[in-house]
Scaffold this motif. Structure first.
Motif, PDB file in Angstrom:
ATOM      1  N   ILE A 132       0.862  -1.181   0.000  1.00  0.00           N
ATOM      2  CA  ILE A 132       0.000   0.000   0.000  1.00  0.00           C
ATOM      3  C   ILE A 132       0.900   1.232   0.000  1.00  0.00           C
ATOM      4  CG2 ILE A 132      -1.765   1.286   1.301  1.00  0.00           C
ATOM      5  CD1 ILE A 132      -2.818  -1.367   0.231  1.00  0.00           C
ATOM      6  N   LYS A 133       0.542   2.231  -0.821  1.00  0.00           N
ATOM      7  CA  LYS A 133       1.313   3.479  -0.899  1.00  0.00           C
ATOM      8  C   LYS A 133       0.572   4.658  -0.274  1.00  0.00           C
ATOM      9  CE  LYS A 133       4.611   1.510  -3.212  1.00  0.00           C
ATOM     10  NZ  LYS A 133       5.712   0.984  -2.449  1.00  0.00           N
ATOM     11  N   VAL A 134      -0.752   4.627  -0.296  1.00  0.00           N
ATOM     12  CA  VAL A 134      -1.587   5.695   0.255  1.00  0.00           C
ATOM     13  C   VAL A 134      -2.820   5.038   0.860  1.00  0.00           C
ATOM     14  CG1 VAL A 134      -2.903   7.805  -0.248  1.00  0.00           C
ATOM     15  CG2 VAL A 134      -0.860   7.279  -1.591  1.00  0.00           C
ATOM     16  N   ILE A 135      -3.289   5.583   1.982  1.00  0.00           N
ATOM     17  CA  ILE A 135      -4.526   5.100   2.593  1.00  0.00           C
ATOM     18  C   ILE A 135      -5.560   6.217   2.544  1.00  0.00           C
ATOM     19  CG2 ILE A 135      -5.641   4.267   4.708  1.00  0.00           C
ATOM     20  CD1 ILE A 135      -2.871   3.184   5.575  1.00  0.00           C
ATOM     21  N   ILE A 136      -6.732   5.898   2.010  1.00  0.00           N
ATOM     22  CA  ILE A 136      -7.878   6.804   2.058  1.00  0.00           C
ATOM     23  C   ILE A 136      -8.816   6.234   3.110  1.00  0.00           C
ATOM     24  CG2 ILE A 136      -9.855   7.752   0.810  1.00  0.00           C
ATOM     25  CD1 ILE A 136      -8.229   7.409  -1.789  1.00  0.00           C
ATOM     26  N   ALA A 137      -9.114   7.044   4.127  1.00  0.00           N
ATOM     27  CA  ALA A 137      -9.951   6.574   5.223  1.00  0.00           C
ATOM     28  C   ALA A 137     -11.179   7.462   5.354  1.00  0.00           C
ATOM     29  CB  ALA A 137      -9.151   6.577   6.532  1.00  0.00           C
ATOM     30  N   GLY A 138     -12.351   6.864   5.203  1.00  0.00           N
ATOM     31  CA  GLY A 138     -13.598   7.608   5.332  1.00  0.00           C
ATOM     32  C   GLY A 138     -14.289   7.274   6.637  1.00  0.00           C
ATOM     33  N   ALA A 139     -14.837   8.307   7.275  1.00  0.00           N
ATOM     34  CA  ALA A 139     -15.515   8.075   8.538  1.00  0.00           C
ATOM     35  C   ALA A 139     -16.511   9.185   8.811  1.00  0.00           C
ATOM     36  CB  ALA A 139     -14.505   7.986   9.686  1.00  0.00           C
ATOM     37  N   GLY A 140     -17.589   8.830   9.482  1.00  0.00           N
ATOM     38  CA  GLY A 140     -18.600   9.799   9.871  1.00  0.00           C
ATOM     39  C   GLY A 140     -18.666   9.927  11.384  1.00  0.00           C
ATOM     40  N   GLY A 141     -19.527  10.816  11.841  1.00  0.00           N
ATOM     41  CA  GLY A 141     -19.678  11.019  13.281  1.00  0.00           C
ATOM     42  C   GLY A 141     -18.383  11.510  13.899  1.00  0.00           C
ATOM     43  N   ALA A 142     -17.914  10.817  14.933  1.00  0.00           N
ATOM     44  CA  ALA A 142     -16.689  11.210  15.631  1.00  0.00           C
ATOM     45  C   ALA A 142     -15.454  11.070  14.739  1.00  0.00           C
ATOM     46  CB  ALA A 142     -16.508  10.375  16.893  1.00  0.00           C
ATOM     47  N   ALA A 143     -15.534  10.237  13.727  1.00  0.00           N
ATOM     48  CA  ALA A 143     -14.542  10.128  12.646  1.00  0.00           C
ATOM     49  C   ALA A 143     -13.107   9.940  13.132  1.00  0.00           C
ATOM     50  CB  ALA A 143     -14.646  11.337  11.716  1.00  0.00           C
ATOM     51  N   HIS A 144     -12.895   8.945  13.969  1.00  0.00           N
ATOM     52  CA  HIS A 144     -11.547   8.686  14.482  1.00  0.00           C
ATOM     53  C   HIS A 144     -10.672   7.869  13.535  1.00  0.00           C
ATOM     54  CE1 HIS A 144     -13.562   9.662  18.359  1.00  0.00           C
ATOM     55  NE2 HIS A 144     -12.426  10.289  18.524  1.00  0.00           N
ATOM     56  N   LEU A 145     -11.267   7.178  12.581  1.00  0.00           N
ATOM     57  CA  LEU A 145     -10.502   6.255  11.739  1.00  0.00           C
ATOM     58  C   LEU A 145      -9.312   6.893  11.019  1.00  0.00           C
ATOM     59  CD1 LEU A 145     -10.087   3.438  10.532  1.00  0.00           C
ATOM     60  CD2 LEU A 145     -11.807   4.023   8.804  1.00  0.00           C
ATOM     61  N   PRO A 146      -9.479   8.004  10.290  1.00  0.00           N
ATOM     62  CA  PRO A 146      -8.306   8.560   9.586  1.00  0.00           C
ATOM     63  C   PRO A 146      -7.153   8.945  10.520  1.00  0.00           C
ATOM     64  CG  PRO A 146     -10.325   9.497   8.713  1.00  0.00           C
ATOM     65  CD  PRO A 146     -10.703   8.738   9.944  1.00  0.00           C
ATOM     66  N   GLY A 147      -7.461   9.587  11.613  1.00  0.00           N
ATOM     67  CA  GLY A 147      -6.416  10.006  12.542  1.00  0.00           C
ATOM     68  C   GLY A 147      -5.727   8.845  13.228  1.00  0.00           C
TER      69      GLY A 147
END
Length: 163
Positions: free
Chosen positions: A57-72
């Motif tokens: 993997i070279k880049v990660i795209i992380a989508g999240a709603g609400g509190a949206a902790h996944l990308p961080g």
């Protein structure tokens, strides 16, 4: 071949995140798609974040709603660039909570953040990142952007013809 991961907190995010998948496939970039919940599967999140680069993997795209902790959280664990997509979900405060959760990262843990439900731009940004080291992808991004330009110019010409 470069690979981009598109992850999201739940299947309800898929209608938004599909735009990133589609644009990446249009650039002939291999896409890995998975559900990784920061709150419901923290063990999976830790394993995913720590090992993604080992799978190519070279880049990660992380989508999240609400509190949206996944990308961080993924950004805190991975050495890879992370692009966050705030998703306007049923439990969000008109999407603002998701935007701010992803945007306001502490120093040392960057997350590139696109607009609310902006998965298409996340896919384009990931392709641009891949393009810095892959001329074939770079050429496809240049061609794509030229197409955007031509569409606007054609629209302007058509507008003039109507008057």
């Amino acid at each position: 071949m470069s690979k981009v991961a598109v992850i999201m907190g739940s299947t309800s995010d898929m209608p938004v995140m599909q735009d990133a998948i589609d644009i990446l496939k249009g650039f002939d970039i291999e896409v890995e798609v998975d559900i990784v919940s920061a709150h419901r599967t923290p063990e999976k999140l830790f394993e995913y974040g720590k090992k993604a680069h080992e799978r190519g993997i070279k880049v990660i795209i992380a989508g999240a709603g609400g509190a949206a902790h996944l990308p961080g959280m993924i950004a805190s664990l991975s050495p890879l660039p992370v692009i966050g997509v705030p998703v306007k979900s049923s439990n969000s405060i008109d999407g603002w909570d998701s935007v701010l959760s992803i945007l306001q990262m502490p120093g040392g843990v960057p997350v590139a953040t696109v607009a609310l439900n902006g998965a298409k731009n996340a896919g384009i940004l990931a392709a641009q990142i891949i393009g810095t080291a892959d001329k074939c992808t770079l050429d496809k991004v240049i061609f794509y952007k030229e197409g955007l330009k031509q569409k606007v110019l054609k629209g302007a010409e058509d507008l003039k013809k109507e008057k």
